[in-house]
Write a protein that holds these residues in place. Structure first.
Motif, mmCIF file in Angstrom:
data_model
loop_
_atom_site.group_PDB
_atom_site.id
_atom_site.type_symbol
_atom_site.label_atom_id
_atom_site.label_comp_id
_atom_site.label_asym_id
_atom_site.label_seq_id
_atom_site.Cartn_x
_atom_site.Cartn_y
_atom_site.Cartn_z
ATOM 1 N N PRO A 196 -4.668 92.419 -23.563
ATOM 2 C CA PRO A 196 -4.410 93.785 -24.041
ATOM 3 C C PRO A 196 -4.202 94.798 -22.927
ATOM 4 O O PRO A 196 -3.494 95.792 -23.128
ATOM 5 C CB PRO A 196 -5.657 94.102 -24.868
ATOM 6 C CG PRO A 196 -6.704 93.161 -24.380
ATOM 7 C CD PRO A 196 -5.976 91.910 -24.013
ATOM 8 N N HIS A 197 -4.784 94.569 -21.767
ATOM 9 C CA HIS A 197 -4.645 95.530 -20.671
ATOM 10 C C HIS A 197 -3.201 95.635 -20.180
ATOM 11 O O HIS A 197 -2.828 96.633 -19.569
ATOM 12 C CB HIS A 197 -5.539 95.124 -19.498
ATOM 13 C CG HIS A 197 -5.178 93.803 -18.888
ATOM 14 N ND1 HIS A 197 -5.510 92.601 -19.470
ATOM 15 C CD2 HIS A 197 -4.488 93.502 -17.753
ATOM 16 C CE1 HIS A 197 -5.054 91.611 -18.719
ATOM 17 N NE2 HIS A 197 -4.431 92.127 -17.668
ATOM 18 N N MET A 198 -2.378 94.634 -20.488
ATOM 19 C CA MET A 198 -1.011 94.627 -19.975
ATOM 20 C C MET A 198 -0.086 95.583 -20.722
ATOM 21 O O MET A 198 1.042 95.836 -20.283
ATOM 22 C CB MET A 198 -0.453 93.206 -20.004
ATOM 23 C CG MET A 198 -1.218 92.244 -19.110
ATOM 24 S SD MET A 198 -0.558 90.565 -19.094
ATOM 25 C CE MET A 198 0.879 90.792 -18.054
ATOM 26 N N LEU A 199 -0.557 96.126 -21.848
ATOM 27 C CA LEU A 199 0.214 97.132 -22.590
ATOM 28 C C LEU A 199 -0.633 98.377 -22.867
ATOM 29 O O LEU A 199 -0.278 99.175 -23.727
ATOM 30 C CB LEU A 199 0.719 96.554 -23.919
ATOM 31 C CG LEU A 199 1.814 95.492 -23.840
ATOM 32 C CD1 LEU A 199 2.122 94.956 -25.231
ATOM 33 C CD2 LEU A 199 3.074 96.054 -23.205
ATOM 34 N N ALA A 200 -1.706 98.537 -22.131
ATOM 35 C CA ALA A 200 -2.704 99.553 -22.460
ATOM 36 C C ALA A 200 -2.343 100.951 -21.979
ATOM 37 O O ALA A 200 -2.967 101.918 -22.409
ATOM 38 C CB ALA A 200 -4.061 99.156 -21.890
ATOM 39 N N PRO A 202 0.958 103.641 -19.939
ATOM 40 C CA PRO A 202 2.325 103.752 -19.403
ATOM 41 C C PRO A 202 2.458 103.070 -18.047
ATOM 42 O O PRO A 202 3.501 102.489 -17.739
ATOM 43 C CB PRO A 202 2.539 105.264 -19.301
ATOM 44 C CG PRO A 202 1.639 105.845 -20.345
ATOM 45 C CD PRO A 202 0.426 104.968 -20.344
ATOM 46 N N GLU A 203 1.392 103.138 -17.242
ATOM 47 C CA GLU A 203 1.432 102.503 -15.919
ATOM 48 C C GLU A 203 1.539 100.986 -16.046
ATOM 49 O O GLU A 203 2.287 100.332 -15.300
ATOM 50 C CB GLU A 203 0.183 102.879 -15.121
ATOM 51 C CG GLU A 203 0.084 104.340 -14.714
ATOM 52 C CD GLU A 203 -0.315 105.256 -15.869
ATOM 53 O OE1 GLU A 203 -0.078 106.476 -15.754
ATOM 54 O OE2 GLU A 203 -0.858 104.744 -16.877
ATOM 55 N N ALA A 204 0.806 100.419 -17.014
ATOM 56 C CA ALA A 204 0.854 98.976 -17.228
ATOM 57 C C ALA A 204 2.240 98.551 -17.705
ATOM 58 O O ALA A 204 2.771 97.516 -17.278
ATOM 59 C CB ALA A 204 -0.204 98.560 -18.243
ATOM 60 N N ILE A 205 2.826 99.341 -18.587
ATOM 61 C CA ILE A 205 4.165 99.032 -19.096
ATOM 62 C C ILE A 205 5.192 99.153 -17.981
ATOM 63 O O ILE A 205 6.115 98.333 -17.860
ATOM 64 C CB ILE A 205 4.505 99.959 -20.275
ATOM 65 C CG1 ILE A 205 3.565 99.664 -21.461
ATOM 66 C CG2 ILE A 205 5.962 99.786 -20.693
ATOM 67 C CD1 ILE A 205 3.630 100.674 -22.564
ATOM 68 N N ALA A 206 5.041 100.154 -17.129
ATOM 69 C CA ALA A 206 5.954 100.333 -15.997
ATOM 70 C C ALA A 206 5.857 99.142 -15.044
ATOM 71 O O ALA A 206 6.874 98.669 -14.509
ATOM 72 C CB ALA A 206 5.639 101.634 -15.261
ATOM 73 N N GLN A 207 4.628 98.659 -14.830
ATOM 74 C CA GLN A 207 4.450 97.500 -13.955
ATOM 75 C C GLN A 207 5.141 96.281 -14.543
ATOM 76 O O GLN A 207 5.794 95.510 -13.832
ATOM 77 C CB GLN A 207 2.963 97.217 -13.764
ATOM 78 C CG GLN A 207 2.682 96.076 -12.784
ATOM 79 C CD GLN A 207 1.192 95.833 -12.578
ATOM 80 O OE1 GLN A 207 0.376 96.200 -13.419
ATOM 81 N NE2 GLN A 207 0.828 95.236 -11.456
ATOM 82 N N TRP A 208 5.004 96.114 -15.859
ATOM 83 C CA TRP A 208 5.655 94.986 -16.517
ATOM 84 C C TRP A 208 7.175 95.111 -16.405
ATOM 85 O O TRP A 208 7.884 94.122 -16.154
ATOM 86 C CB TRP A 208 5.247 94.928 -17.990
ATOM 87 C CG TRP A 208 5.401 93.555 -18.575
ATOM 88 C CD1 TRP A 208 6.289 92.591 -18.205
ATOM 89 C CD2 TRP A 208 4.620 92.982 -19.611
ATOM 90 N NE1 TRP A 208 6.127 91.469 -18.957
ATOM 91 C CE2 TRP A 208 5.112 91.671 -19.824
ATOM 92 C CE3 TRP A 208 3.570 93.450 -20.387
ATOM 93 C CZ2 TRP A 208 4.582 90.829 -20.796
ATOM 94 C CZ3 TRP A 208 3.042 92.613 -21.352
ATOM 95 C CH2 TRP A 208 3.536 91.310 -21.554
ATOM 96 N N SER A 209 7.693 96.320 -16.580
ATOM 97 C CA SER A 209 9.134 96.536 -16.449
ATOM 98 C C SER A 209 9.610 96.143 -15.056
ATOM 99 O O SER A 209 10.701 95.581 -14.894
ATOM 100 C CB SER A 209 9.472 98.001 -16.733
ATOM 101 O OG SER A 209 9.209 98.334 -18.082
#
Length: 232
Positions: A196-200, A202-209
């Motif tokens: 869950p932390h991987m979408l928790a 905006p920073e996590a989403i940016a990292q995934w992007s």
């Protein structure tokens, strides 16, 4: 969607007639939010206008006033969350962009729904419902937005692969690049259960992007190497 009448229009619902325009806009937004949630959970045919109005704490007549009918409200839900294809394409297609810049722009617009926070689930469910129980809006989305965006991505790939025209391999590459992001969108519930932390945030989403850009860049470079080997 019907054009919004002025506050003096006689067709305005009685309970909204004495409200300032800002209150009227709030009522409209509440109806949209309630409709998106209910349409996403139950589908178009099983959701009534009365149910939507109750959820939005609004008069049923307000739906007719702002949207014409239930179909108009459904259309408005999609219009409110779907950026025009031209806007999305502009984020990744400029000819002067490097491959990395193009991929960064592409994933920025593709992953944008996840930045809606708790509303992301509502938006994605609405698309699910339309795909499972099509009313025609999904086909329209394919024709008006998805096809042009795919064509633009293919052009970007051709430019960076040194190809004058796309072939099936370039289309496959485009689908694979899109699929990297779509998997996260449609698998959001799975991700939230496992990591869950991987979408928790905006920073996590940016990292995934950022990782998606890395992965996609590797795919393009692999295809470029394959083309070079064919010419050797």
């Amino acid at each position: 969607m019907n054009a919004k009448p002025t506050s003096t229009d006689a067709s305005q619902p009685a309970d909204d007639a004495r409200k300032p325009r800002s209150d009227g806009e709030q009522s409209r937004l509440r109806l949209l939010a309630a409709a998106m949630r209910l349409f996403g959970e139950q589908g178009f045919s099983k959701t009534s206008t009365r149910e939507i109005a109750q959820a939005a704490n609004a008069n049923v007549a307000a739906i007719s006033y702002y949207f014409g009918d239930k179909a108009g409200l459904y259309q408005a839900c999609f219009s409110s969350i779907c950026a025009p294809a031209e806007s999305n394409i502009a984020q990744f297609s400029p000819p002067h962009f490097t491959l990395r810049e193009a991929l960064q722009g592409y994933y920025a617009q593709l992953m944008a729904p996840l930045l809606a926070g708790q509303d992301a689930e509502v938006l994605i469910k609405l698309f699910y419902r339309e795909m499972l129980e099509p009313t025609g809006l999904w086909q329209n989305e394919i024709d008006i937005n998805i096809k042009p965006e795919h064509a633009a991505l293919v052009q970007v790939l051709c430019r960076h692969l040194g190809l004058a025209q796309p072939d099936d391999d370039v289309h496959r590459l485009a689908y694979a690049i899109v699929g990297l992001g779509i998997q996260i969108l449609i698998g959001r519930d799975v991700v939230n259960q496992i990591t869950p932390h991987m979408l928790a945030s905006p920073e996590a989403i940016a990292q995934w992007s950022g990782y998606l850009v890395d992965f996609a860049e590797a795919l393009v470079n692999a295809q470029k190497l394959k083309l070079q080997q064919r010419k050797a």
